[in-house]
Design a protein around this motif. Structure first.
Motif, PDB file in Angstrom:
ATOM      1  N   SER A 276      99.055  19.337  33.462  1.00  0.00           N
ATOM      2  CA  SER A 276      99.750  19.217  34.776  1.00  0.00           C
ATOM      3  C   SER A 276      99.929  20.854  35.320  1.00  0.00           C
ATOM      4  O   SER A 276     100.169  20.810  36.237  1.00  0.00           O
ATOM      5  CB  SER A 276     100.921  17.449  35.232  1.00  0.00           C
ATOM      6  OG  SER A 276     101.292  17.544  35.937  1.00  0.00           O
ATOM      7  N   PHE A 277     100.946  21.446  35.059  1.00  0.00           N
ATOM      8  CA  PHE A 277     101.379  22.214  35.299  1.00  0.00           C
ATOM      9  C   PHE A 277     100.285  23.217  35.343  1.00  0.00           C
ATOM     10  O   PHE A 277     100.376  23.987  36.811  1.00  0.00           O
ATOM     11  CB  PHE A 277     102.179  23.313  34.158  1.00  0.00           C
ATOM     12  CG  PHE A 277     103.934  22.404  34.716  1.00  0.00           C
ATOM     13  CD1 PHE A 277     104.846  21.985  35.530  1.00  0.00           C
ATOM     14  CD2 PHE A 277     104.332  21.836  33.080  1.00  0.00           C
ATOM     15  CE1 PHE A 277     105.627  21.693  35.396  1.00  0.00           C
ATOM     16  CE2 PHE A 277     105.406  21.256  33.280  1.00  0.00           C
ATOM     17  CZ  PHE A 277     106.870  21.442  34.242  1.00  0.00           C
ATOM     18  N   THR A 278      99.459  23.450  34.539  1.00  0.00           N
ATOM     19  CA  THR A 278      98.119  24.170  34.652  1.00  0.00           C
ATOM     20  C   THR A 278      97.373  23.695  36.088  1.00  0.00           C
ATOM     21  O   THR A 278      96.939  25.029  36.544  1.00  0.00           O
ATOM     22  CB  THR A 278      97.013  24.159  33.153  1.00  0.00           C
ATOM     23  OG1 THR A 278      98.360  24.712  32.446  1.00  0.00           O
ATOM     24  CG2 THR A 278      95.675  25.037  33.082  1.00  0.00           C
ATOM     25  N   ALA A 279      97.326  22.583  36.551  1.00  0.00           N
ATOM     26  CA  ALA A 279      96.408  22.549  37.276  1.00  0.00           C
ATOM     27  C   ALA A 279      97.397  22.784  38.491  1.00  0.00           C
ATOM     28  O   ALA A 279      96.488  23.012  39.741  1.00  0.00           O
ATOM     29  CB  ALA A 279      96.106  20.257  37.575  1.00  0.00           C
ATOM     30  N   ALA A 280      97.882  23.072  39.014  1.00  0.00           N
ATOM     31  CA  ALA A 280      98.490  23.965  39.816  1.00  0.00           C
ATOM     32  C   ALA A 280      98.136  25.268  40.247  1.00  0.00           C
ATOM     33  O   ALA A 280      97.564  25.708  41.549  1.00  0.00           O
ATOM     34  CB  ALA A 280      99.919  24.230  39.939  1.00  0.00           C
ATOM     35  N   ARG A 281      97.348  25.848  39.252  1.00  0.00           N
ATOM     36  CA  ARG A 281      96.578  27.360  39.115  1.00  0.00           C
ATOM     37  C   ARG A 281      95.208  26.978  39.702  1.00  0.00           C
ATOM     38  O   ARG A 281      94.714  27.816  39.808  1.00  0.00           O
ATOM     39  CB  ARG A 281      96.897  27.993  38.004  1.00  0.00           C
ATOM     40  CG  ARG A 281      98.520  28.565  37.832  1.00  0.00           C
ATOM     41  CD  ARG A 281      98.231  29.119  37.104  1.00  0.00           C
ATOM     42  NE  ARG A 281     100.278  29.166  35.787  1.00  0.00           N
ATOM     43  CZ  ARG A 281     100.922  30.506  36.575  1.00  0.00           C
ATOM     44  NH1 ARG A 281      99.608  30.901  37.589  1.00  0.00           N
ATOM     45  NH2 ARG A 281     101.718  30.361  36.658  1.00  0.00           N
ATOM     46  N   LEU A 282      94.414  25.610  39.944  1.00  0.00           N
ATOM     47  CA  LEU A 282      92.856  25.528  39.848  1.00  0.00           C
ATOM     48  C   LEU A 282      93.119  25.210  40.971  1.00  0.00           C
ATOM     49  O   LEU A 282      93.627  23.931  41.890  1.00  0.00           O
ATOM     50  CB  LEU A 282      92.347  24.389  38.806  1.00  0.00           C
ATOM     51  CG  LEU A 282      92.233  24.650  36.812  1.00  0.00           C
ATOM     52  CD1 LEU A 282      91.900  23.552  36.649  1.00  0.00           C
ATOM     53  CD2 LEU A 282      91.596  26.036  37.331  1.00  0.00           C
ATOM     54  N   ARG A 283      91.605  25.870  41.790  1.00  0.00           N
ATOM     55  CA  ARG A 283      91.924  25.324  42.863  1.00  0.00           C
ATOM     56  C   ARG A 283      90.090  24.388  42.963  1.00  0.00           C
ATOM     57  O   ARG A 283      90.112  23.614  43.998  1.00  0.00           O
ATOM     58  CB  ARG A 283      91.175  26.352  43.833  1.00  0.00           C
ATOM     59  CG  ARG A 283      92.673  27.726  43.732  1.00  0.00           C
ATOM     60  CD  ARG A 283      93.277  27.491  44.616  1.00  0.00           C
ATOM     61  NE  ARG A 283      94.551  27.991  45.120  1.00  0.00           N
ATOM     62  CZ  ARG A 283      95.901  27.613  45.076  1.00  0.00           C
ATOM     63  NH1 ARG A 283      95.538  26.012  46.024  1.00  0.00           N
ATOM     64  NH2 ARG A 283      96.943  28.590  45.381  1.00  0.00           N
ATOM     65  N   GLN A 284      89.645  24.333  42.006  1.00  0.00           N
ATOM     66  CA  GLN A 284      87.980  23.580  41.720  1.00  0.00           C
ATOM     67  C   GLN A 284      88.221  22.589  40.936  1.00  0.00           C
ATOM     68  O   GLN A 284      88.124  23.364  39.491  1.00  0.00           O
ATOM     69  CB  GLN A 284      86.745  24.211  41.692  1.00  0.00           C
ATOM     70  CG  GLN A 284      86.400  25.765  42.503  1.00  0.00           C
ATOM     71  CD  GLN A 284      85.966  25.203  43.656  1.00  0.00           C
ATOM     72  OE1 GLN A 284      85.410  24.284  43.775  1.00  0.00           O
ATOM     73  NE2 GLN A 284      85.996  25.761  44.595  1.00  0.00           N
ATOM     74  N   ARG A 285      88.472  21.230  41.146  1.00  0.00           N
ATOM     75  CA  ARG A 285      88.984  20.287  40.435  1.00  0.00           C
ATOM     76  C   ARG A 285      87.514  19.898  39.578  1.00  0.00           C
ATOM     77  O   ARG A 285      87.394  19.338  38.642  1.00  0.00           O
ATOM     78  CB  ARG A 285      88.968  18.856  41.245  1.00  0.00           C
ATOM     79  CG  ARG A 285      88.181  18.348  42.019  1.00  0.00           C
ATOM     80  CD  ARG A 285      88.725  17.308  42.666  1.00  0.00           C
ATOM     81  NE  ARG A 285      89.581  17.077  43.806  1.00  0.00           N
ATOM     82  CZ  ARG A 285      90.573  16.485  44.625  1.00  0.00           C
ATOM     83  NH1 ARG A 285      89.847  15.275  44.718  1.00  0.00           N
ATOM     84  NH2 ARG A 285      91.074  16.830  44.826  1.00  0.00           N
ATOM     85  N   LEU A 286      86.807  19.882  39.615  1.00  0.00           N
ATOM     86  CA  LEU A 286      85.705  19.946  39.289  1.00  0.00           C
ATOM     87  C   LEU A 286      85.197  20.918  37.656  1.00  0.00           C
ATOM     88  O   LEU A 286      84.810  20.537  37.029  1.00  0.00           O
ATOM     89  CB  LEU A 286      84.001  20.209  40.274  1.00  0.00           C
ATOM     90  CG  LEU A 286      82.477  19.852  39.426  1.00  0.00           C
ATOM     91  CD1 LEU A 286      82.490  18.345  39.368  1.00  0.00           C
ATOM     92  CD2 LEU A 286      81.465  20.014  40.559  1.00  0.00           C
ATOM     93  N   LEU A 287      85.304  21.765  38.353  1.00  0.00           N
ATOM     94  CA  LEU A 287      85.590  22.742  37.095  1.00  0.00           C
ATOM     95  C   LEU A 287      86.575  21.558  35.784  1.00  0.00           C
ATOM     96  O   LEU A 287      86.657  22.304  34.664  1.00  0.00           O
ATOM     97  CB  LEU A 287      86.203  23.996  37.203  1.00  0.00           C
ATOM     98  CG  LEU A 287      86.371  25.599  36.128  1.00  0.00           C
ATOM     99  CD1 LEU A 287      84.539  24.956  35.405  1.00  0.00           C
ATOM    100  CD2 LEU A 287      86.769  26.220  36.105  1.00  0.00           C
ATOM    101  N   GLY A 288      87.759  21.336  36.511  1.00  0.00           N
ATOM    102  CA  GLY A 288      89.131  21.028  35.137  1.00  0.00           C
ATOM    103  C   GLY A 288      88.405  19.714  34.804  1.00  0.00           C
ATOM    104  O   GLY A 288      87.940  19.327  33.283  1.00  0.00           O
ATOM    105  N   LEU A 289      88.030  19.088  35.882  1.00  0.00           N
ATOM    106  CA  LEU A 289      87.013  17.691  35.366  1.00  0.00           C
ATOM    107  C   LEU A 289      86.343  17.266  34.103  1.00  0.00           C
ATOM    108  O   LEU A 289      85.768  17.068  33.581  1.00  0.00           O
ATOM    109  CB  LEU A 289      86.323  16.319  36.728  1.00  0.00           C
ATOM    110  CG  LEU A 289      87.860  16.462  37.354  1.00  0.00           C
ATOM    111  CD1 LEU A 289      87.024  15.613  38.872  1.00  0.00           C
ATOM    112  CD2 LEU A 289      88.821  15.078  36.898  1.00  0.00           C
ATOM    113  N   ALA A 290      85.269  18.514  34.363  1.00  0.00           N
ATOM    114  CA  ALA A 290      84.178  19.121  33.819  1.00  0.00           C
ATOM    115  C   ALA A 290      84.457  19.284  31.688  1.00  0.00           C
ATOM    116  O   ALA A 290      83.944  19.526  31.280  1.00  0.00           O
ATOM    117  CB  ALA A 290      83.548  20.230  34.032  1.00  0.00           C
ATOM    118  N   ALA A 291      85.296  19.626  32.221  1.00  0.00           N
ATOM    119  CA  ALA A 291      86.141  20.596  30.863  1.00  0.00           C
ATOM    120  C   ALA A 291      86.615  19.717  30.057  1.00  0.00           C
ATOM    121  O   ALA A 291      86.562  19.255  28.531  1.00  0.00           O
ATOM    122  CB  ALA A 291      87.476  21.608  30.905  1.00  0.00           C
TER     123      ALA A 291
END
Length: 341
Positions: free
Chosen positions: A155-170
């Motif tokens: 959750s804390f790391t999510a604040a640094r991601l701008r592309q949600r698709l990359l996070g969802l793929a991971a």
């Protein structure tokens, strides 16, 4: 003059498409459970209850998240925290549900914190999330504390991601690797054999249950042996003191009960939730936090019996609904009437 109308229509379509996909996937899950039960002494009620719990939780989450995005999510976190506290000491066969409850409660608190706008309220909700994690650790819930801590970090790391698709793929990749690992263990296909330390963590009893499930699935790949027939077909389950022993792995349980189509539909249900989060109008930190919780639940379901409890399936649907709901205060402005400037 026409542009606001087009944008509103695009936004409406963006929200409706995941709902249509979800209805189709959940309906297919229920239908296939009935098909896999035809002509057998099978019991599809468990699958049907799980589908109903997910659908009901998702619908409630969408409604509550639209009306009270912060309050509803915070209430879900407190409710999950309360449920987790009532089973703090754990019960035999309930380890999966305990871990899942801590995971859901922490994730809901994190989502509520990201959704809150006043700084004091956001800080209080972050404190709640940390408190839930610490309580799990102090209470001896090692797996629950680990999962809750992982959700906090994500959750804390999510604040640094701008592309949600990359996070969802991971996160999808993490789930796929976990499922593949379970299948490799069940099929005795781990290169070099399963390390003794990992085998001790999984326990010999669970490994044997997985192997029985893989064997049953191999004998009935098209329709499986029928939902909820694992106990009467598995020699390992017959020896267990609990008469309702499951394979302690959702993919393997689906494979044994409903064959390959059942596993595909289970994966489709998870993929639908990630798709709905990708199309969600909520902020990226809320979306990725909810996705991290669902991924943690998927991993727990691969290694245990978390999805055998309706409160967990309903909670997963509720969190997905809360994280995909349109906030009433974010609604687009009404389009101007003809003749207005």
């Amino acid at each position: 003059m026409v542009r606001p109308v087009v944008q509103g229509q695009e936004r409406t379509a963006r929200g409706i498409t995941p709902d249509i996909v979800g209805a189709a996937v959940l309906g297919s899950c229920a239908l296939w459970a009935l098909i896999a039960s035809l002509g057998r002494m099978a019991r599809p009620e468990g699958v049907l209850l799980a589908v109903l719990a997910v659908a009901a939780g998702y619908a409630c989450g969408r409604i509550a998240g639209s009306l009270l995005p912060v309050a509803a999510t915070a209430a879900a976190a407190l409710a999950g925290f309360g449920l987790a506290l009532t089973t703090l000491d754990g019960l035999p066969g309930h380890e999966g549900v305990n871990t899942a409850q801590w995971t859901l409660a922490t994730g809901a608190a994190c989502c509520a914190a990201w959704a809150a706008r006043p700084v004091p309220l956001r800080s209080a909700l972050w404190l709640l999330a940390v408190t839930i994690t610490v309580t799990a650790a102090v209470g001896g819930e090692t797996a629950g504390a680990t999962a809750a801590g992982a959700v906090l970090v994500c959750s804390f790391t999510a604040a640094r991601l701008r592309q949600r698709l990359l996070g969802l793929a991971a996160l999808a990749l993490v789930t796929a690797v976990t499922v593949g690992g379970c299948w490799a263990v069940a099929a005795n296909a781990v290169p070099g054999g399963l390390p003794p330390g990992l085998r001790a963590q999984l326990t010999e009893h669970r490994v044997r249950l997985w192997q029985d499930a893989a064997r049953i699935a191999g004998e009935n790949p098209a329709r499986g042996a029928g939902p909820d027939r694992f106990t009467e077909l598995s020699p390992t389950a017959m020896e267990a003191p609990d008469p309702r022993t499951t394979p302690h792995s959702a993919p393997l349980q689906q494979a044994a009960g409903e064959g390959v189509p059942g596993v595909v539909l289970l994966g489709a249900a998870f993929s639908w939730m990630l798709f709905a989060l990708w199309r969600s109008p909520r902020s990226t930190p809320v979306v990725l936090t909810a996705a991290a919780v669902l991924t943690a639940l998927a991993v727990e379901a691969c290694l245990g019996n978390a999805l055998s409890f309706p409160q967990i399936t309903a909670g997963a649907g509720l969190l997905a609904g809360l994280a995909t709901a349109s906030r009433s205060d974010d609604a687009p402005a009404p389009s101007p009437q003809a003749g207005e400037t």
